[in-house]
Motif scaffolding. Structure first.
Motif, short mmCIF file in Angstrom:
data_model
loop_
_atom_site.label_atom_id
_atom_site.label_comp_id
_atom_site.label_asym_id
_atom_site.label_seq_id
_atom_site.Cartn_x
_atom_site.Cartn_y
_atom_site.Cartn_z
N ALA A 53 1.03 -1.27 0.11
CA ALA A 53 -0.04 0.15 0.07
C ALA A 53 0.92 1.29 -0.11
CB ALA A 53 -0.78 0.00 1.17
N GLY A 54 0.18 2.20 -0.82
CA GLY A 54 0.97 3.49 -0.66
C GLY A 54 -0.10 4.55 -0.34
N SER A 55 -0.02 5.16 1.04
CA SER A 55 -0.92 5.85 1.53
C SER A 55 -0.72 6.60 2.68
CB SER A 55 -2.02 4.63 1.80
OG SER A 55 -1.44 3.63 2.97
N VAL A 56 -1.70 7.49 2.96
CA VAL A 56 -1.62 8.46 4.14
C VAL A 56 -2.67 8.05 4.79
CG1 VAL A 56 -0.13 10.29 3.32
CG2 VAL A 56 -2.63 10.20 3.13
N SER A 57 -3.29 8.55 6.12
CA SER A 57 -4.36 8.19 6.84
C SER A 57 -5.57 8.45 6.21
CB SER A 57 -4.31 9.08 8.15
OG SER A 57 -4.40 10.43 7.86
N SER A 58 -5.87 9.10 4.99
CA SER A 58 -6.90 9.33 4.23
C SER A 58 -6.43 9.36 2.70
CB SER A 58 -7.40 10.61 4.62
OG SER A 58 -6.59 11.75 4.26
N PRO A 59 -7.58 9.13 1.73
CA PRO A 59 -7.28 9.32 0.32
C PRO A 59 -6.09 10.59 0.25
CG PRO A 59 -9.42 8.72 0.90
CD PRO A 59 -8.99 9.08 2.04
N PRO A 60 -5.42 10.40 -0.93
CA PRO A 60 -5.22 9.40 -2.06
C PRO A 60 -4.41 8.31 -1.50
CG PRO A 60 -3.70 10.97 -2.73
CD PRO A 60 -4.44 11.42 -1.24
N TYR A 61 -4.80 7.03 -1.83
CA TYR A 61 -4.07 5.81 -1.50
C TYR A 61 -4.24 4.70 -2.62
CZ TYR A 61 -8.32 4.97 1.05
OH TYR A 61 -9.67 4.93 1.43
N VAL A 62 -3.11 3.72 -2.92
CA VAL A 62 -3.25 2.47 -3.40
C VAL A 62 -3.07 1.49 -2.61
CG1 VAL A 62 -1.86 0.97 -5.27
CG2 VAL A 62 -2.04 3.50 -5.70
N LEU A 63 -3.89 0.37 -2.99
CA LEU A 63 -3.87 -0.80 -2.02
C LEU A 63 -4.02 -1.91 -2.84
CD1 LEU A 63 -7.18 0.37 0.05
CD2 LEU A 63 -4.74 0.70 0.76
N ALA A 64 -3.02 -2.87 -2.44
CA ALA A 64 -3.13 -4.28 -3.17
C ALA A 64 -3.06 -5.42 -2.28
CB ALA A 64 -1.77 -4.20 -3.99
N GLY A 65 -3.75 -6.39 -2.64
CA GLY A 65 -4.12 -7.43 -1.65
C GLY A 65 -4.64 -8.74 -2.09
N VAL A 66 -5.37 -9.36 -1.37
CA VAL A 66 -6.11 -10.50 -1.56
C VAL A 66 -7.38 -10.20 -0.55
CG1 VAL A 66 -6.51 -12.98 -1.56
CG2 VAL A 66 -4.14 -12.02 -1.94
N THR A 67 -8.65 -10.29 -1.02
CA THR A 67 -9.67 -10.35 -0.38
C THR A 67 -10.15 -11.42 0.60
OG1 THR A 67 -11.31 -11.22 -1.87
CG2 THR A 67 -10.78 -8.93 -2.25
N GLY A 68 -10.97 -11.34 1.58
CA GLY A 68 -11.10 -12.44 2.64
C GLY A 68 -11.56 -13.72 1.83
N GLY A 69 -12.31 -13.38 0.48
CA GLY A 69 -12.94 -14.50 -0.44
C GLY A 69 -11.92 -15.06 -1.22
N GLY A 70 -10.64 -14.52 -1.27
CA GLY A 70 -9.83 -15.17 -1.97
C GLY A 70 -9.49 -14.48 -3.37
N ALA A 71 -10.14 -13.27 -3.52
CA ALA A 71 -9.69 -12.58 -4.82
C ALA A 71 -8.56 -11.61 -4.93
CB ALA A 71 -11.03 -11.81 -5.26
N LEU A 72 -7.55 -11.53 -5.77
CA LEU A 72 -6.51 -10.80 -6.05
C LEU A 72 -7.04 -9.43 -6.21
CD1 LEU A 72 -3.40 -10.76 -5.63
CD2 LEU A 72 -3.42 -10.99 -8.06
N PHE A 73 -6.68 -8.33 -5.67
CA PHE A 73 -7.10 -7.11 -6.05
C PHE A 73 -6.17 -5.83 -6.01
CE2 PHE A 73 -7.51 -6.71 -1.56
CZ PHE A 73 -7.00 -5.40 -1.03
N ILE A 74 -6.48 -4.75 -6.67
CA ILE A 74 -5.88 -3.51 -6.54
C ILE A 74 -6.72 -2.43 -6.87
CG2 ILE A 74 -4.85 -3.50 -9.04
CD1 ILE A 74 -2.45 -2.07 -7.77
N ASP A 75 -6.58 -1.41 -5.97
CA ASP A 75 -7.47 -0.17 -5.89
C ASP A 75 -6.46 0.87 -5.76
OD1 ASP A 75 -9.87 -1.92 -5.94
OD2 ASP A 75 -10.11 -1.55 -3.70
N TYR A 76 -7.26 2.29 -6.51
CA TYR A 76 -6.61 3.50 -6.09
C TYR A 76 -7.64 4.50 -6.10
CZ TYR A 76 -5.05 7.98 -7.23
OH TYR A 76 -4.56 9.50 -7.03
N PHE A 77 -7.80 5.22 -4.89
CA PHE A 77 -8.69 6.35 -4.77
C PHE A 77 -7.94 7.53 -4.60
CE2 PHE A 77 -10.73 2.57 -2.83
CZ PHE A 77 -12.11 2.85 -2.97
N SER A 78 -8.62 8.55 -5.29
CA SER A 78 -8.06 9.80 -5.49
C SER A 78 -8.06 10.75 -3.99
CB SER A 78 -8.72 10.55 -6.47
OG SER A 78 -9.88 11.04 -6.21
N SER A 79 -7.63 11.75 -4.11
CA SER A 79 -7.71 12.60 -2.85
C SER A 79 -8.97 13.08 -2.56
CB SER A 79 -6.62 13.88 -2.94
OG SER A 79 -7.54 14.58 -4.10
N ALA A 80 -10.03 13.00 -3.37
CA ALA A 80 -11.35 13.20 -2.94
C ALA A 80 -12.10 12.10 -2.82
CB ALA A 80 -12.21 13.65 -4.32
N GLY A 81 -11.40 10.94 -2.86
CA GLY A 81 -12.02 9.77 -2.04
C GLY A 81 -12.72 8.90 -3.30
#
Length: 570
Positions: A94-122
């Protein structure tokens, strides 16, 4: 120069190219392997030697805040990981601070691979969530995230790969805008193993790389083993860019940014480890469990052999909770039995365990795959145990055997699958042979308690870290490197169903690639998951998981377990 070939102490330096003066004589493969284990002979550069264990309950993670901005549009993140099956979201990077913007990459609880990006406006800027699920917890995955928002074709801006193959099917897909800049390689905190203050990882990581300024393919980090067909690591040989790094977790002399978190790429981009331990014992998070096999002698010390190690199996538990890389368990408030991931049909094997709390009659031993997970070890016909009260048990018949044991006593187990004999040790002292005639494997290490209303806790060690006591001569750690090279994959049999979507786990010693259950074709990811060591039933339908006896037939197979990557479904 004389050669001392005792205990692997025969090279006084670690030469990159051994010479006649530093390594005289003719060296057989065992001698070379012993020297490598002692750090006195160079390993091939692609051999992964260590992994780092992440335990969410410890809030374990690594962090780094870059001091210079790198390329925020183009980068590659490569990671080898062995998941633990916590069924909560696990954040890998993850590349992030305490609020958006941030990039998150990982595995969901159900087992899916994911990557998200949220802008500074969320606002969601991009998202990729795989259709395939990654719920194989007995072997290693290679995940690769390649980002290049400068690509003219929107679908080319995010590419995800697993075990060398590109993911092309997504349950959710939002492409980045052209040339958008995200938070990776910016001067904000970056995390490995968590997202800001949550989403802690459960599992293992090895050979972690970030390439700043290039969107690469899997061939930069892995290769297909010509002999086995297994996808295995190879060393990245290109440039890393401003904020690129390579984490091998080799230096376990401490838990600092210059030891455990040291960047070995040459860029000096070290990471700070948080809440890890390298102290000897069950809490040691620096382990030999890695995503490839490499020959090294097994002298019975533990922590020697390089390969994929046995753990407790999260796909075969009822009330128990597994933690610390599936090497520890809390048994729950009812009688339970927890089995391990590796079955023993031949060979000589040794492992250790210790209860840190005993609520009832703690016990350990071995069991077959037919053994009930709700019966205490030794209380059914398919399990054999040594209990804390000193008795041994099978099929609810207990007889006198050895010394009593209690919390913090270390119990060793040796199983000679060739001879069919099972023995136990208390704090290094043999209690003698407990059972013979056990030649109808595979058998699995088994642990449990029969307490009602209270829970016991215990840790296990299958050789991924040093043993407390040396194994008996000829007995080996439970590691895929030690398995027979030409093992057999089971292709037919029966299992007892439970009419639940959390169906039985069936051990095959390899990967089924096409199969039927009760004569019905299986769609992997729907009626069952294919796994590196067998399959897990995922249907409650009587066609696939009737209460009582069910039959299965495997028509085609992949690699046997010793040479298998963790599997995707479908």
């Amino acid at each position: 120069m004389p050669i001392d070939r005792n205990g692997g102490q025969y090279i006084t330096a670690n030469p990159q190219q051994p010479t006649q003066s530093s390594a005289p004589g003719i060296w057989d493969i065992d001698e070379q392997g012993s020297a490598q284990a002692a750090g006195r002979w160079p390993l091939p550069p692609n051999v992964v030697q260590r992994s780092l264990r992440f335990n969410s309950a410890d809030s374990a993670y690594l962090d780094r805040t870059p001091t210079s901005v790198g390329n925020r549009r183009i980068w590659t993140f490569s990671i080898w990981t062995k998941l633990s099956g916590s069924f909560d979201d696990s954040f890998l990077f993850a590349g992030s601070v305490s609020s958006p913007p941030y990039v998150l990459a990982g595995v969901t609880g159900g087992g899916a691979l994911f990557i998200d990006y949220f802008s500074s406006a969320g606002v969601l800027g991009w998202r990729k969530v795989s259709t395939s699920l990654y719920r194989d917890f007995s072997a290693w995955y290679h995940f690769l995230f390649a980002i290049d928002t400068t690509q003219g074709v929107a679908d080319d801006r995010i590419k995800l790969y697993v075990n060398g193959s590109q993911i092309t099917s997504f349950s959710s897909s939002t492409n980045p805008s052209l040339n958008v800049e995200a938070t990776i390689n910016n001067t904000v905190i970056h995390n490995i193993g968590r997202y800001i203050t949550g989403g802690y990882m459960d599992g293992y990581m090895a050979e972690v790389n970030l390439i700043d300024g290039q969107a690469l393919t899997p061939s930069s980090f892995g290769q297909t083993d010509a002999q086995t067909g297994q996808w295995i690591p190879q060393v990245y040989s290109g440039s890393y860019g401003t904020n690129g790094f390579r984490l091998q977790f080799l230096d376990n002399s401490g838990t600092t940014a210059t030891t455990l978190g040291k960047d070995t790429s040459g860029m000096g981009n070290n990471w700070t480890p948080n809440n890890f331990s390298v102290a000897a014992g069950s809490g040691n998070d620096s382990l030999r469990d890695v995503p490839m096999n490499y020959y090294s002698p097994d002298n019975g010390l533990g922590g020697e052999v390089i390969g994929n190690y046995c753990t407790l199996n999260p796909l075969r538990v009822t009330t128990a909770t597994l933690t610390n890389g599936n090497l520890e368990t809390s048994t729950g408030n009812t009688a339970t039995k927890v089995l391990a991931t590796l079955g023993m049909s031949s060979g000589k094997w040794y492992w250790e365990f210790s209860f840190t709390n005993i609520a009832g009659d703690g016990a350990c031993g071995i069991a077959t795959g037919n053994s009930s997970s709700t019966a205490h070890v030794g209380n059914d016909a398919d399990s054999w145990s040594y209990r804390a009260d000193g008795l041994k048990g099978n099929n609810s018949v207990v007889t006198a055997y050895g010394a009593t044991w209690t919390t913090n006593d270390i119990i060793g187990v040796s199983f000679d699958a060739d001879a069919g004999s099972l023995s136990f040790y208390k704090n290094g002292v043999s209690q003698g042979v407990a059972f013979t005639g056990l030649t109808s494997g595979p058998y699995f290490p088994a642990f449990g308690d029969n307490a009602s209303g209270a829970s016991s806790t215990l840790w296990t060690n299958f050789g991924q870290r040093p043993f407390a006591y040396t194994a008996p001569s000829g007995f080996k750690a439970l590691c895929t490197q030690n398995l027979p090279w030409s093992g057999t994959i089971t292709t037919s049999g029966t299992f007892t169903g439970n009419a639940s979507t959390d169906g039985p786990f069936v051990y095959l010693n390899g990967i089924p690639t096409a199969m039927t259950i009760n004569g019905n074709a299986v769609t992997f990811g729907t009626q069952a998951d294919k796994l590196s060591n067998g399959f897990k039933v995922r249907s409650s339908s009587a066609s696939y998981n009737a209460s009582g006896s069910n039959t299965y037939s495997v028509s085609t197979t992949g690699n046997q377990f010793s040479k298998a990557n963790a599997q995707a479904n479908p």
